[in-house]
Design a protein around this motif. Structure first.
Motif, PDB file in Angstrom:
ATOM      1  N   GLY A   1       2.043  -4.159  -7.091  1.00 48.56           N
ATOM      2  CA  GLY A   1       2.148  -4.626  -5.715  1.00 48.56           C
ATOM      3  C   GLY A   1       0.815  -5.079  -5.157  1.00 48.56           C
ATOM      4  N   LEU A   2      -0.234  -4.333  -5.430  1.00 48.77           N
ATOM      5  CA  LEU A   2      -1.564  -4.697  -4.951  1.00 48.77           C
ATOM      6  C   LEU A   2      -2.058  -5.986  -5.603  1.00 48.77           C
ATOM      7  CD1 LEU A   2      -3.115  -1.128  -4.931  1.00 48.77           C
ATOM      8  CD2 LEU A   2      -3.046  -2.655  -2.948  1.00 48.77           C
ATOM      9  N   ILE A   3      -1.861  -6.108  -6.902  1.00 45.81           N
ATOM     10  CA  ILE A   3      -2.298  -7.310  -7.606  1.00 45.81           C
ATOM     11  C   ILE A   3      -1.575  -8.543  -7.076  1.00 45.81           C
ATOM     12  CG2 ILE A   3      -2.252  -8.474  -9.851  1.00 45.81           C
ATOM     13  CD1 ILE A   3      -2.686  -5.622 -11.086  1.00 45.81           C
ATOM     14  N   ALA A   4      -0.276  -8.407  -6.814  1.00 40.78           N
ATOM     15  CA  ALA A   4       0.506  -9.539  -6.324  1.00 40.78           C
ATOM     16  C   ALA A   4       0.073  -9.971  -4.922  1.00 40.78           C
ATOM     17  CB  ALA A   4       1.995  -9.177  -6.330  1.00 40.78           C
ATOM     18  N   HIS A   5      -0.295  -9.010  -4.079  1.00 42.91           N
ATOM     19  CA  HIS A   5      -0.606  -9.330  -2.688  1.00 42.91           C
ATOM     20  C   HIS A   5      -2.085  -9.585  -2.431  1.00 42.91           C
ATOM     21  CE1 HIS A   5       3.476  -7.780  -1.979  1.00 42.91           C
ATOM     22  NE2 HIS A   5       3.426  -8.487  -0.869  1.00 42.91           N
ATOM     23  N   ALA A   6      -2.954  -9.183  -3.351  1.00 44.52           N
ATOM     24  CA  ALA A   6      -4.391  -9.375  -3.119  1.00 44.52           C
ATOM     25  C   ALA A   6      -5.096  -9.829  -4.389  1.00 44.52           C
ATOM     26  CB  ALA A   6      -5.005  -8.086  -2.586  1.00 44.52           C
ATOM     27  N   PRO A   7      -4.655 -10.925  -5.004  1.00 48.34           N
ATOM     28  CA  PRO A   7      -5.310 -11.384  -6.235  1.00 48.34           C
ATOM     29  C   PRO A   7      -6.769 -11.758  -6.011  1.00 48.34           C
ATOM     30  CG  PRO A   7      -3.836 -13.071  -5.382  1.00 48.34           C
ATOM     31  CD  PRO A   7      -3.560 -11.831  -4.590  1.00 48.34           C
ATOM     32  N   GLN A   8      -7.110 -12.124  -4.764  1.00 49.09           N
ATOM     33  CA  GLN A   8      -8.496 -12.487  -4.475  1.00 49.09           C
ATOM     34  C   GLN A   8      -9.451 -11.317  -4.655  1.00 49.09           C
ATOM     35  OE1 GLN A   8      -6.058 -12.243  -2.259  1.00 49.09           O
ATOM     36  NE2 GLN A   8      -6.750 -10.854  -0.626  1.00 49.09           N
ATOM     37  N   ASP A   9      -8.941 -10.098  -4.549  1.00 47.01           N
ATOM     38  CA  ASP A   9      -9.793  -8.922  -4.721  1.00 47.01           C
ATOM     39  C   ASP A   9     -10.267  -8.751  -6.162  1.00 47.01           C
ATOM     40  OD1 ASP A   9      -9.554  -8.340  -2.054  1.00 47.01           O
ATOM     41  OD2 ASP A   9      -8.052  -6.770  -2.304  1.00 47.01           O
TER      42      ASP A   9
ATOM     43  N   GLU B   1       0.869  -1.189   0.000  1.00 48.57           N
ATOM     44  CA  GLU B   1       0.000   0.000   0.000  1.00 48.57           C
ATOM     45  C   GLU B   1       0.899   1.230   0.000  1.00 48.57           C
ATOM     46  OE1 GLU B   1      -3.233   0.475  -0.169  1.00 48.57           O
ATOM     47  OE2 GLU B   1      -4.169  -1.467   0.304  1.00 48.57           O
ATOM     48  N   ALA B   2       1.660   1.381  -1.074  1.00 45.16           N
ATOM     49  CA  ALA B   2       2.707   2.389  -1.155  1.00 45.16           C
ATOM     50  C   ALA B   2       2.136   3.777  -1.468  1.00 45.16           C
ATOM     51  CB  ALA B   2       3.711   1.995  -2.235  1.00 45.16           C
ATOM     52  N   PRO B   3       2.858   4.831  -1.076  1.00 48.40           N
ATOM     53  CA  PRO B   3       2.385   6.193  -1.351  1.00 48.40           C
ATOM     54  C   PRO B   3       2.458   6.598  -2.810  1.00 48.40           C
ATOM     55  CG  PRO B   3       4.519   6.251  -0.259  1.00 48.40           C
ATOM     56  CD  PRO B   3       4.051   4.820  -0.231  1.00 48.40           C
ATOM     57  N   GLY B   4       3.180   5.858  -3.626  1.00 48.01           N
ATOM     58  CA  GLY B   4       3.175   6.091  -5.064  1.00 48.01           C
ATOM     59  C   GLY B   4       3.441   7.535  -5.437  1.00 48.01           C
ATOM     60  N   ALA B   5       2.488   8.138  -6.152  1.00 49.62           N
ATOM     61  CA  ALA B   5       2.661   9.497  -6.669  1.00 49.62           C
ATOM     62  C   ALA B   5       2.714  10.541  -5.563  1.00 49.62           C
ATOM     63  CB  ALA B   5       1.545   9.829  -7.657  1.00 49.62           C
TER      64      ALA B   5
ATOM     65  N   PHE C   1      -9.386  10.784   1.116  1.00 48.28           N
ATOM     66  CA  PHE C   1      -9.490  10.286  -0.255  1.00 48.28           C
ATOM     67  C   PHE C   1      -9.761   8.785  -0.216  1.00 48.28           C
ATOM     68  CE2 PHE C   1      -7.268  14.218  -0.690  1.00 48.28           C
ATOM     69  CZ  PHE C   1      -7.515  14.680  -1.972  1.00 48.28           C
ATOM     70  N   GLN C   2     -11.023   8.400  -0.422  1.00 44.55           N
ATOM     71  CA  GLN C   2     -11.291   6.973  -0.561  1.00 44.55           C
ATOM     72  C   GLN C   2     -10.689   6.471  -1.866  1.00 44.55           C
ATOM     73  OE1 GLN C   2     -12.775   4.891   1.842  1.00 44.55           O
ATOM     74  NE2 GLN C   2     -11.771   3.489   0.425  1.00 44.55           N
ATOM     75  N   CYS C   3     -10.614   7.335  -2.850  1.00 41.76           N
ATOM     76  CA  CYS C   3     -10.040   7.001  -4.153  1.00 41.76           C
ATOM     77  C   CYS C   3      -8.509   7.052  -4.107  1.00 41.76           C
ATOM     78  CB  CYS C   3     -10.571   7.947  -5.223  1.00 41.76           C
ATOM     79  SG  CYS C   3     -10.265   9.693  -4.877  1.00 41.76           S
ATOM     80  N   HIS C   4      -7.900   6.525  -5.157  1.00 35.16           N
ATOM     81  CA  HIS C   4      -6.436   6.388  -5.215  1.00 35.16           C
ATOM     82  C   HIS C   4      -5.867   7.125  -6.425  1.00 35.16           C
ATOM     83  CE1 HIS C   4      -5.801   3.248  -2.074  1.00 35.16           C
ATOM     84  NE2 HIS C   4      -7.022   2.874  -2.419  1.00 35.16           N
ATOM     85  N   LEU C   5      -5.699   8.419  -6.316  1.00 29.20           N
ATOM     86  CA  LEU C   5      -5.075   9.182  -7.390  1.00 29.20           C
ATOM     87  C   LEU C   5      -3.569   8.934  -7.461  1.00 29.20           C
ATOM     88  CD1 LEU C   5      -7.004  12.537  -6.857  1.00 29.20           C
ATOM     89  CD2 LEU C   5      -7.214  11.019  -8.840  1.00 29.20           C
ATOM     90  N   GLU C   6      -3.034   8.294  -6.444  1.00 33.62           N
ATOM     91  CA  GLU C   6      -1.580   8.060  -6.378  1.00 33.62           C
ATOM     92  C   GLU C   6      -1.136   6.804  -7.110  1.00 33.62           C
ATOM     93  OE1 GLU C   6      -2.974   5.251  -3.213  1.00 33.62           O
ATOM     94  OE2 GLU C   6      -3.635   7.177  -4.040  1.00 33.62           O
ATOM     95  N   PHE C   7      -2.075   6.008  -7.631  1.00 34.70           N
ATOM     96  CA  PHE C   7      -1.702   4.760  -8.291  1.00 34.70           C
ATOM     97  C   PHE C   7      -0.710   5.000  -9.423  1.00 34.70           C
ATOM     98  CE2 PHE C   7      -5.514   1.672  -7.469  1.00 34.70           C
ATOM     99  CZ  PHE C   7      -5.107   1.537  -6.166  1.00 34.70           C
TER     100      PHE C   7
END
Length: 233
Positions: free
Chosen positions: A189-197, A12-16, A176-182
Motif C-alpha cells: 500500500g505504501l509503495i503504491a501510494h508514495a513511489p516518490q519516496d 497507513e494501515a495498522p497492519g500487525a 514508535f518512529q519505526c514500523h514494527l507493524e509492517f
C-alpha cells in the motif's frame, strides 16, 4: 480491552497491530480520518489509543489537509495520558505525541524508507516494555521527521539514520518512529501510494528499492511486536 485506532490514510494501515489486537480478543474501533470520521470526544470507554502514521506533520493545518485535525488529536493524546490510558503513536503518531507534550517535531538526520537495523539503548534494555526486544533488531521505516523530546522523555531504541526510533513519554505512553507493524500487504500500500519516496538520487543506504521491501519476510518483526504488546495488554 477496547483499543481505538486513529488511521489517517488508507495506505497507513495498522497492519500487525490490528492482527495482534484481534488475536488477543480485544475490541477495536477506528477513526478513519480520510473518510471524514469524527475523533472521539473523550477517552471514556477506551483503554488504549493507537495513533498511526501519515504524510502529514503535527504542523499541518486543516487548510492544507481538511480531514487532519492535529490540535484535536494532540488534545486527545493529553487526555488519554492524564487518565492513565495506554497510548502508542506510530511515525506521525509518535510525532503528535511529542507535539502534544510541547516538544514539537524535528527533521530526522536521514530519510528512511524500507528496513533499518536498530538497537536498544541502555534505558531500552531496562524498560519493562522494550526490554523484551533483542538488543539489535530490524524494523520497518518510512519517514523524514522524528518526534521531539520532552525533559522527561527517554529514548529506548536508536539506529539506522534516526536517533529516536522508540521514545517513552510516560509510564504507558510510547512513540514508535519505526514500523514494527509492517507486513507485505501494508508495504504494498505504501509503495503504491508514495513511489516518490523510493527515489534515491544520493544513493542513501537508508532508502531501499520496492523489490527489496517487498521480498522481506516480516514474520520475525511482527512476532517481536506481538511479544512487546503482550507486556502492555
Amino acid at each position: 480491552m477496547h483499543i481505538h485506532i486513529i488511521q489517517h490514510e488508507s495506505f497507513e494501515a495498522p497492519g500487525a497491530y490490528y492482527v495482534w489486537a484481534i488475536s488477543r480478543g480485544h475490541e477495536v474501533s477506528f477513526t478513519r480520518c480520510w473518510k471524514g470520521d469524527v475523533l472521539p470526544e473523550s477517552m471514556e470507554g477506551i483503554d488504549w489509543l493507537l495513533i498511526m502514521g501519515g504524510p502529514q506533520s503535527p504542523d499541518t493545518t486543516e487548510a492544507e489537509c481538511p480531514y487532519f485535525h492535529s490540535q484535536k488529536e494532540q488534545q486527545l493524546i493529553r487526555d488519554a495520558m492524564s487518565h492513565g490510558k495506554i497510548v502508542l503513536g506510530v511515525c506521525l503518531g509518535a510525532q503528535l505525541m511529542g507535539a502534544a507534550l510541547g516538544a514539537g517535531v524535528e527533521r530526522s538526520p536521514e530519510k528512511e524508507v524500507g528496513l533499518v537495523k536498530l538497537h536498544l539503548t541502555a534505558e531500552g534494555k531496562q524498560d519493562p516494555i522494550t526490554r523484551v526486544l533483542p538488543p539489535e533488531f530490524v524494523s520497518g521505516a518510512w519517514h523524514g521527521d522524528m518526534p521531539g523530546l520532552t525533559k522527561d522523555s527517554v529514548i529506548l531504541a536508536s539506529g539506522g539514520g534516526c536517533p529516536r526510533q522508540i521514545v517513552r513519554y510516560g509510564r504507558k505512553a510510547y512513540g514508535f518512529q519505526c514500523h514494527l507493524e509492517f507486513t507485505r500487504k501494508t508495504v504494498d500500500g505504501l509503495i503504491a501510494h508514495a513511489p516518490q519516496d523510493l527515489e534515491n538520487p544520493k544513493h542513501s543506504p537508508y532508502i531501499m528499492t520496492a523489490e527489496q521491501i517487498r521480498e522481506y519476510d516480516y514474520t520475525t518483526m511482527n512476532d517481536q511486536l506481538f511479544f512487546l504488546l503482550d507486556q502492555l495488554g
